[in-house]
Structure formats: structure tokens, C-alpha cells
Design a protein around this motif. Structure first.
Motif, mmCIF file in Angstrom:
data_model
loop_
_atom_site.group_PDB
_atom_site.id
_atom_site.type_symbol
_atom_site.label_atom_id
_atom_site.label_comp_id
_atom_site.label_asym_id
_atom_site.label_seq_id
_atom_site.Cartn_x
_atom_site.Cartn_y
_atom_site.Cartn_z
ATOM 1 N N THR A 164 0.845 -1.190 0.000
ATOM 2 C CA THR A 164 0.000 0.000 0.000
ATOM 3 C C THR A 164 0.888 1.251 0.000
ATOM 4 O OG1 THR A 164 -0.108 -0.022 2.421
ATOM 5 C CG2 THR A 164 -1.931 -1.076 1.254
ATOM 6 N N ILE A 165 0.314 2.359 -0.418
ATOM 7 C CA ILE A 165 0.994 3.664 -0.406
ATOM 8 C C ILE A 165 0.052 4.667 0.255
ATOM 9 C CG2 ILE A 165 2.134 5.432 -1.799
ATOM 10 C CD1 ILE A 165 1.875 3.186 -4.096
ATOM 11 N N ARG A 166 0.581 5.449 1.194
ATOM 12 C CA ARG A 166 -0.206 6.512 1.827
ATOM 13 C C ARG A 166 0.565 7.825 1.627
ATOM 14 N NH1 ARG A 166 0.214 2.321 4.924
ATOM 15 N NH2 ARG A 166 1.640 3.202 6.486
ATOM 16 N N ASP A 167 0.039 8.647 0.767
ATOM 17 C CA ASP A 167 0.714 9.895 0.376
ATOM 18 C C ASP A 167 -0.011 11.081 1.003
ATOM 19 O OD1 ASP A 167 1.935 12.036 -0.818
ATOM 20 O OD2 ASP A 167 1.757 11.275 -2.871
ATOM 21 N N LYS A 168 0.643 11.727 1.979
ATOM 22 C CA LYS A 168 0.074 12.912 2.638
ATOM 23 C C LYS A 168 0.622 14.215 2.027
ATOM 24 C CE LYS A 168 -2.301 10.674 5.787
ATOM 25 N NZ LYS A 168 -3.782 10.702 5.785
ATOM 26 N N GLY A 169 1.325 14.097 0.920
ATOM 27 C CA GLY A 169 1.911 15.272 0.285
ATOM 28 C C GLY A 169 3.290 15.569 0.829
ATOM 29 N N PHE A 170 3.371 15.935 2.089
ATOM 30 C CA PHE A 170 4.659 16.226 2.723
ATOM 31 C C PHE A 170 5.336 14.965 3.258
ATOM 32 C CE2 PHE A 170 1.467 16.327 6.005
ATOM 33 C CZ PHE A 170 2.058 15.688 7.088
ATOM 34 N N TRP A 217 4.217 7.097 3.144
ATOM 35 C CA TRP A 217 4.497 5.793 3.757
ATOM 36 C C TRP A 217 4.232 4.699 2.719
ATOM 37 C CZ3 TRP A 217 1.713 9.498 6.503
ATOM 38 C CH2 TRP A 217 2.298 9.946 7.695
ATOM 39 N N VAL A 218 5.095 3.740 2.674
ATOM 40 C CA VAL A 218 4.941 2.599 1.770
ATOM 41 C C VAL A 218 5.066 1.320 2.600
ATOM 42 C CG1 VAL A 218 5.858 1.368 -0.233
ATOM 43 C CG2 VAL A 218 5.930 3.878 -0.167
ATOM 44 N N ASP A 219 4.104 0.422 2.454
ATOM 45 C CA ASP A 219 4.236 -0.912 3.053
ATOM 46 C C ASP A 219 4.876 -1.828 2.018
ATOM 47 O OD1 ASP A 219 3.166 -0.203 5.458
ATOM 48 O OD2 ASP A 219 1.158 -0.969 5.053
ATOM 49 N N LEU A 220 6.052 -2.368 2.347
ATOM 50 C CA LEU A 220 6.793 -3.251 1.449
ATOM 51 C C LEU A 220 6.617 -4.685 1.919
ATOM 52 C CD1 LEU A 220 8.742 -3.230 -0.989
ATOM 53 C CD2 LEU A 220 10.634 -3.230 0.659
ATOM 54 N N ARG A 221 6.237 -5.574 0.995
ATOM 55 C CA ARG A 221 5.880 -6.945 1.353
ATOM 56 C C ARG A 221 6.746 -7.958 0.622
ATOM 57 N NH1 ARG A 221 1.397 -7.375 -1.398
ATOM 58 N NH2 ARG A 221 2.407 -8.663 -2.983
ATOM 59 N N ASP A 222 7.151 -9.002 1.329
ATOM 60 C CA ASP A 222 7.642 -10.229 0.706
ATOM 61 C C ASP A 222 6.999 -11.386 1.470
ATOM 62 O OD1 ASP A 222 9.082 -10.463 3.069
ATOM 63 O OD2 ASP A 222 11.018 -9.956 2.170
ATOM 64 N N ARG A 223 7.433 -12.618 1.228
ATOM 65 C CA ARG A 223 6.733 -13.733 1.875
ATOM 66 C C ARG A 223 6.989 -13.819 3.368
ATOM 67 N NH1 ARG A 223 9.118 -18.766 3.188
ATOM 68 N NH2 ARG A 223 11.099 -19.263 2.206
ATOM 69 N N TYR A 224 7.962 -13.043 3.858
ATOM 70 C CA TYR A 224 8.302 -13.092 5.272
ATOM 71 C C TYR A 224 7.519 -12.083 6.107
ATOM 72 C CZ TYR A 224 12.160 -15.591 3.142
ATOM 73 O OH TYR A 224 12.896 -16.480 2.398
ATOM 74 N N GLY A 225 6.942 -11.045 5.450
ATOM 75 C CA GLY A 225 6.205 -10.056 6.214
ATOM 76 C C GLY A 225 6.150 -8.713 5.525
ATOM 77 N N ILE A 226 5.881 -7.682 6.341
ATOM 78 C CA ILE A 226 5.736 -6.318 5.829
ATOM 79 C C ILE A 226 6.631 -5.380 6.634
ATOM 80 C CG2 ILE A 226 4.143 -4.341 5.773
ATOM 81 C CD1 ILE A 226 1.942 -6.242 4.937
ATOM 82 N N THR A 227 7.282 -4.468 5.931
ATOM 83 C CA THR A 227 8.059 -3.411 6.574
ATOM 84 C C THR A 227 7.546 -2.063 6.077
ATOM 85 O OG1 THR A 227 10.030 -4.823 6.614
ATOM 86 C CG2 THR A 227 10.357 -2.475 6.995
ATOM 87 N N LEU A 282 5.090 5.205 -7.554
ATOM 88 C CA LEU A 282 4.840 3.815 -7.186
ATOM 89 C C LEU A 282 3.358 3.473 -7.273
ATOM 90 C CD1 LEU A 282 7.166 3.418 -4.057
ATOM 91 C CD2 LEU A 282 7.641 2.733 -6.430
ATOM 92 N N GLY A 283 3.101 2.238 -7.587
ATOM 93 C CA GLY A 283 1.741 1.703 -7.575
ATOM 94 C C GLY A 283 1.724 0.365 -6.860
ATOM 95 N N ARG A 284 0.546 -0.138 -6.577
ATOM 96 C CA ARG A 284 0.410 -1.445 -5.930
ATOM 97 C C ARG A 284 1.117 -2.527 -6.747
ATOM 98 N NH1 ARG A 284 -3.777 -3.164 -2.293
ATOM 99 N NH2 ARG A 284 -4.760 -1.412 -1.252
ATOM 100 N N GLU A 285 1.827 -3.377 -6.069
ATOM 101 C CA GLU A 285 2.517 -4.551 -6.628
ATOM 102 C C GLU A 285 3.739 -4.185 -7.470
ATOM 103 O OE1 GLU A 285 1.733 -7.507 -5.325
ATOM 104 O OE2 GLU A 285 0.261 -6.321 -4.222
ATOM 105 N N GLU A 342 1.030 -3.600 -13.525
ATOM 106 C CA GLU A 342 -0.329 -3.153 -13.799
ATOM 107 C C GLU A 342 -1.161 -3.305 -12.527
ATOM 108 O OE1 GLU A 342 -2.091 -5.113 -17.101
ATOM 109 O OE2 GLU A 342 -0.434 -4.629 -18.478
ATOM 110 N N LEU A 343 -2.296 -2.636 -12.480
ATOM 111 C CA LEU A 343 -3.177 -2.774 -11.334
ATOM 112 C C LEU A 343 -3.720 -4.201 -11.302
ATOM 113 C CD1 LEU A 343 -4.520 -1.174 -8.993
ATOM 114 C CD2 LEU A 343 -6.502 -0.904 -10.506
ATOM 115 N N PRO A 344 -3.521 -4.950 -10.217
ATOM 116 C CA PRO A 344 -3.961 -6.345 -10.177
ATOM 117 C C PRO A 344 -5.486 -6.457 -10.315
ATOM 118 C CG PRO A 344 -2.470 -5.849 -8.355
ATOM 119 C CD PRO A 344 -2.834 -4.549 -8.986
ATOM 120 N N PRO A 345 -5.977 -7.587 -10.824
ATOM 121 C CA PRO A 345 -7.429 -7.759 -11.018
ATOM 122 C C PRO A 345 -8.191 -7.957 -9.710
ATOM 123 C CG PRO A 345 -6.241 -9.742 -11.661
ATOM 124 C CD PRO A 345 -5.204 -8.704 -11.377
#
Length: 584
Positions: free
Chosen positions: A27-33, A36-46, A66-69, A107-110
Motif C-alpha cells: 500500500t501507499i499513503r501519500d500525505k503530500g509532505f 508511507w509505503v508498506d513493502l511486502r515479501d513472503r516473510y512479512g511487511i516493513t 509507485l503503484g500497488r505490486e 499493472e493494477l492487479p485484477p
């Protein structure tokens, strides 16, 4: 390197460390200033963080693309997270990003790649590689891997040798339909894909490999359901110089090991039940004994009361559903309609309520007095607040119908809990079953199953009464494994082929290689095979096997992801000399 750590391992112990991470953008949360990006692999999220104060303008611009995936690589410093997330292992920290590379855009996942997704089953199967990124699927595949490792370790520690057997074999007439494979080098002839490595593991016993196992793919061309796929995996095992008790002890031990690993509990010796008792008490040969509702036969109490339906039935049998006398007429009628569905095939059902005020009433009060009904309730062992359902008809059919109702009620009443385990051995199966349509006997298990020693004489006089030296391991109402002591005497094997309607020529053509091997000192032997997909699903508290298979087929046997089965080119058909036959 692409990463110094995975996305599930960084904690406050890594504070101020310079790290490199790679993965997919969740996910991406853009507040302008601040971004935050949640980065995922099979072990978890950072969680990654960039802001106007600490990040360069170029870096912020890259993050905004950045976009999802998206697949990205970042470098940065581990800092303490201001707003902590106790739900994830990395929830105390975040990465202040100093460098960001887009390795691959997406691309945006289905459908959303989250635990609770908006994708339907067929859509997720079409994009299975995306579905595997979701925790519910990923975790099931990891669970399967762990169970396979424990099986291998247990069997290896107990002296078993893993041996691979052929995948291109000969088609045999017994069992389910074979998948067949045409041979280009032998025009007009076909291989079959194995339904099991049965004859090969017996030949390994002749070869002196006295403890064999294999976690092996098998294939059956049959109709599908939730716990069945055209290709499936078996834990296939065979042992020499053993009796039934030896085999059951080894594999009960393996099952106890797996159950303890999951539950932390030690399991007592598994109960045993004969096939005849299982059919009489539960109506099927794989009863779920996590709950009661044992069958009660009522012919002696209900016949001769002018209720024609019961009087003309071979068997009147019922179950007691404890604490359900409060069921409304609407609820009961819905269950009656449920058993009348074509899949069940019942013509109706009688109910008796033992009400909380002590009065016993029923849907057949016209034929049975309250005293009659109390005697019936007493035979059920019913108490105030219980509800009894009675069904009647042909003995075999009505037991099957009542069994289906019992399991449905077990589901509706929450009695079949996925985190409770009730293993059971079912033994003493019939050796043969007579098929009216073909007018001959068929093997209940397979043609190589030995009769019980004390029933050998019945093969000459009354083969239908002979019991098999066979055993099934049942867990929570599902057969998870089955096996038998094998015939190792060529004369007894010939007799079995005779009973199954094979001519001498047919037996030689189909199984001559096995019979020939028996001439050279075959040891007493037997084995067992577990359905690994089903075993894993049940151990994980489920019964649908599809999510425990990386790339499953749908209910039509199709792989909708790669679009198989599919037609092949005319040139290939010509090479196989099949095109003319297909057109004909």
C-alpha cells in the motif's frame, strides 16, 4: 545484493542499522509532505517512510510514481516508529529511505492482494501467481512444506528409503479411469499415468527394499469435488516381513507425531472399529467420531403399528440430536427438504421431540401413542430437550441418507471443529463387492489385497463374505490413509484374478510381470498410502484441498491459468498417428 534482510525480521534490535530491502508494494499513503509505503515479501511487511524534511525531492518524486505490486529495492536506516503496529513483527520500526529503485512496474492487479480479497475463486485461480502472494494461500503452502518435511524425517528415522517409481506405466482395468498418454515411438500404443505406484512398490519388496516411501504425484480421471483433484499427492509406503499390526503401529506413530506438532498434545492409541460396526453405527466407513448421534435401529419398536411406511421398510433407523427440541416446525421442514434433495434421495423423515416439560410428541402421533414414543426415546437414550429424526427404507440406502443428515447436523451445530482431531482405524473391510451390472466381483481395495488368513477358505465357498486384511485411517470423518497386507503367493494371486473375472490370458497380459516376480521369493509385505493433500488440509483445520495445492484445477478439471487441457497441433497428431482416428 538485492537485500540484506527480509521484510519480516527487522526489530528495535536493528535500530540505526543501514539496510537494503526488496519486495512488492502493498500500500501507499501519500500525505503530500510525507509518504508511507508498506513493502511486502513472503516473510512479512516493513513500513518505509519518506518526507520533505529528510528526503530529497528526487526521492519523493520516485516514491510518488509507485503503484500497488510494483517490485522495488530500497536502502535506508532502521528508525523507531512513532505510531507502532503491534499486529506485525516489524511494527516497532520503519525504514527511513535513502535510495529507491523500481525493479519492475506492475499493472493494477485484477483483485486486491490482501487477506480479505475482493476476487472470486475462478478469477483468483486464473491469476494464481497473484493469489499466492496473499497470506491465506502462502501460509497454506508453507504449512504443506513443513508437513512434508516432518513426514520425510519421521520415515527416514524409521528406516524407510525414498525411491522414485515410473510415471509412464501400463493401463490396468481396476480402479478409477486412467489418464492415457500416446506413444510416438510405438504407434497405436499408450502409456497410463499412475493412479498409485502399487505394483512397483510391491516389486521393490521383492527386490529387498524392505521399507520404501515416496511422496508422489498420482492421477485419476474422475469427477472432481472439494477434496479431489485429477492429480494429487500420496505419501506412498510399503514394508516387508510385517503383519497388519506392524504397519498400523508405524503410521499411527507418524500421525501422532504430526498431530502433536500442531496441537502440542500427546494422543492416546487410536480407537479401532470394524467396517461392519462403522456402517451400522454411522452409515459410512469413515465416521466422524468428534460427536455422537450414533444410529439407533428401531424395527422392533415401530413396526406393526399400521404406519405403512415403517411396516414396509427393510430398516427403520434414527439419530438423537441432543438439545434441539426447540427446533421450530420451519427448521424441521427445511431439514426434511434437505434430505429429499436428489443428492441424498430420501422420500421423507419422521421427527420425535422429547420436550422440556417431559411430553414426547412426534409427526406420527396418529400411529404412535405417547407411551410408544417414550419407549422409542428410551431406546435412543434421549432426555428432555432432545430431538430425534427417523428414516426408513432399503437398509444400505437409508444408512447412507442418515449418515449425510448426521454430518450436515454436525456442521450446522458447530460439532465439527477444525481444531479438534479424532483419529480412528477402520478394519476388516469386505475383500470383494459384487457388481450387479457387470455380474462379477470387484476388489473393494485392489486386486493385490490379501484376505484375512482365517477367511481363505471362503474364497472357494462364499467369496462375498471374505474379509480383507485391510485398514483405513480416518481423521475427522475423512479417510486420510488406507492400505492392506498384500498377496505374496502367486497361486493365491491367481485365485484372486479368477474371482475378479480375469481370464488367464488377461491376467498374464496385465500383471504377468508381477506374477513372474513372485516366483523369485516374494516376502510377506503390506503398506499404506496417505492422501497428502487431504491430510494437510485436515491437519490445518480445513477440508477443501485446493488452497493447499500451488496450481490446482477447477471443478471441471481445467487449469484456467494456463488454459489446459487444450487442443494440439495437427503435426503432433500426425506424429502420434492419432489425427485420422480422431476425425473418424
Amino acid at each position: 545484493m538485492f537485500r540484506t534482510h527480509t521484510n519480516g525480521e527487522l526489530t528495535l534490535a536493528n535500530l540505526n542499522e543501514k539496510v537494503t530491502l526488496s519486495g512488492w508494494v502493498q500500500t501507499i499513503r501519500d500525505k503530500g509532505f510525507m509518504i508511507w509505503v508498506d513493502l511486502r515479501d513472503r516473510y512479512g511487511i516493513t513500513q518505509l517512510v519518506l518526507d520533505e524534511e529528510r528526503s530529497s525531492k528526487e526521492l519523493l518524486e520516485s516514491a510518488k510514481k509507485l503503484g500497488r505490486e510494483f517490485v522495488i529495492q530500497v536502502e535506508g536506516t532502521v528508525i523507531e516508529r512513532a505510531s507502532k503496529n503491534p499486529k506485525i513483527p516489524t511494527g516497532d520500526i520503519e525504514i527511513l529511505v535513502s535510495d529507491l529503485k523500481i525493479l519492475n512496474a506492475s499493472e493494477l492487479p485484477p483483485f486486491t492482494i490482501e487477506d480479505e480479497t475482493d476476487g472470486g475463486e475462478e478469477l483468483r485461480m486464473k491469476y494464481r501467481y497473484l493469489d499466492i502472494r496473499r497470506n491465506p494461500v502462502k501460509d497454506k503452502l508453507i504449512f504443506r512444506h513443513k508437513m512434508a518435511q516432518k513426514v520425510r524425517n519421521y520415515l527416514s528415522d524409521n528406516g524407510f528409503i525414498e525411491v522414485e517409481t515410473p510415471v509412464l506405466i501400463k493401463s490396468t482395468p481396476e480402479g478409477a479411469r486412467d489418464f492415457v498418454v500416446p506413444s510416438r515411438m510405438n504407434p497405436g500404443q499408450f502409456y497410463a499415468l499412475p493412479q498409485s505406484p502399487q505394483t512397483f512398490k510391491q516389486l521393490l519388496m521383492v527386490g529387498g527394499m524392505d521399507r520404501y516411501f515416496q511422496i508422489v504425484k498420482c492421477f485419476r480421471d474422475e469427477d472432481l469435488r472439494a477434496d479431489r483433484q485429477p492429480e494429487f499427492t500420496q505419501i506412498d509406503c510399503e514394508m516387508a516381513f510385517v503383519e497388519q499390526e506392524d504397519i498400523m503401529n508405524v503410521f499411527e506413530g507418524m500421525t501422532k507425531t504430526l498431530l502433536k506438532d500442531i496441537t502440542g498434545q500427546d494422543f492416546q492409541d487410536f480407537p479401532r472399529m470394524t467396517f461392519a460396526d462403522a456402517m451400522q453405527k454411522y452409515g459410512n466407513d469413515k465416521p466422524d467420531i468428534r460427536f455422537g448421534m450414533e444410529f439407533v435401529e428401531l424395527n422392533d419398536l415401530v413396526k406393526g403399528k399400521d404406519f405403512k411406511i415403517f411396516d414396509e421398510s427393510e430398516l427403520v433407523v434414527g439419530i438423537n440430536v441432543e438439545g434441539c427440541a426447540e427446533y421450530t416446525r420451519k427448521q424441521i421442514d427445511e431439514l426434511i427438504e434437505w434430505v429429499k434433495r436428489p443428492q441424498i434421495g430420501a422420500t421423507g423423515m419422521v421427527w420425535i421431540k422429547f420436550q422440556n416439560d417431559g411430553i414426547v410428541t412426534s409427526s406420527v402421533n396418529k400411529f404412535y401413542s405417547e407411551e410408544d414414543l417414550k419407549k422409542i426415546a428410551e431406546k435412543f437414550g434421549a432426555k428432555a430437550g432432545d430431538l430425534m429424526f427417523l428414516m426408513s427404507g432399503n437398509a444400505d440406502k437409508v444408512r447412507t441418507q442418515l449418515s449425510a443428515l448426521r454430518m450436515e447436523l454436525g456442521n450446522r451445530l458447530g460439532l465439527r471443529k477444525g481444531n479438534e482431531f479424532a483419529p480412528l482405524w477402520v478394519v476388516d473391510f469386505p475383500l470383494l463387492e459384487f457388481d450387479e451390472e457387470s455380474g462379477r466381483y470387484h476388489a473393494m481395495h485392489h486386486p493385490f489385497t490379501s484376505p484375512k488368513t482365517e477367511d481363505f477358505h471362503l474364497l472357494e465357498t462364499d467369496p462375498g463374505k471374505a474379509r480383507a486384511n485391510a485398514y483405513d485411517l480416518v481423521l475427522n470423518g475423512n479417510e486420510i490413509g488406507g492400505g492392506s497386507i498384500r498377496i505374496f503367493d502367486k497361486d493365491l494371486q491367481s485365485k484372486m484374478f479368477d474371482l475378479l473375472g480375469f481370464s488367464k490370458e488377461e491376467a498374464e497380459a496385465q500383471f504377468g510381470f508381477l506374477m513372474n516376480a513372485f516366483k523369485y521369493g516374494a516376502p510377506p509385505h503390506g503398506g499404506l498410502a496417505f492422501g497428502f493433500d487431504r491430510l494437510v488440509a485436515i491437519l490445518d483445520g480445513n477440508e477443501v484441498i485446493r488452497d493447499y495445492i500451488a496450481f490446482p484445477k477447477n471443478n471441471s478439471g481445467r487449469d484456467v491459468m494456463i488454459d489446459a487441457p487444450a487442443s494440439i497441433a495437427d503435426e503432433q497428431l500426425d506424429e502420434l498417428e492419432l489425427r485420422l482416428n480422431l476425425k473418424a
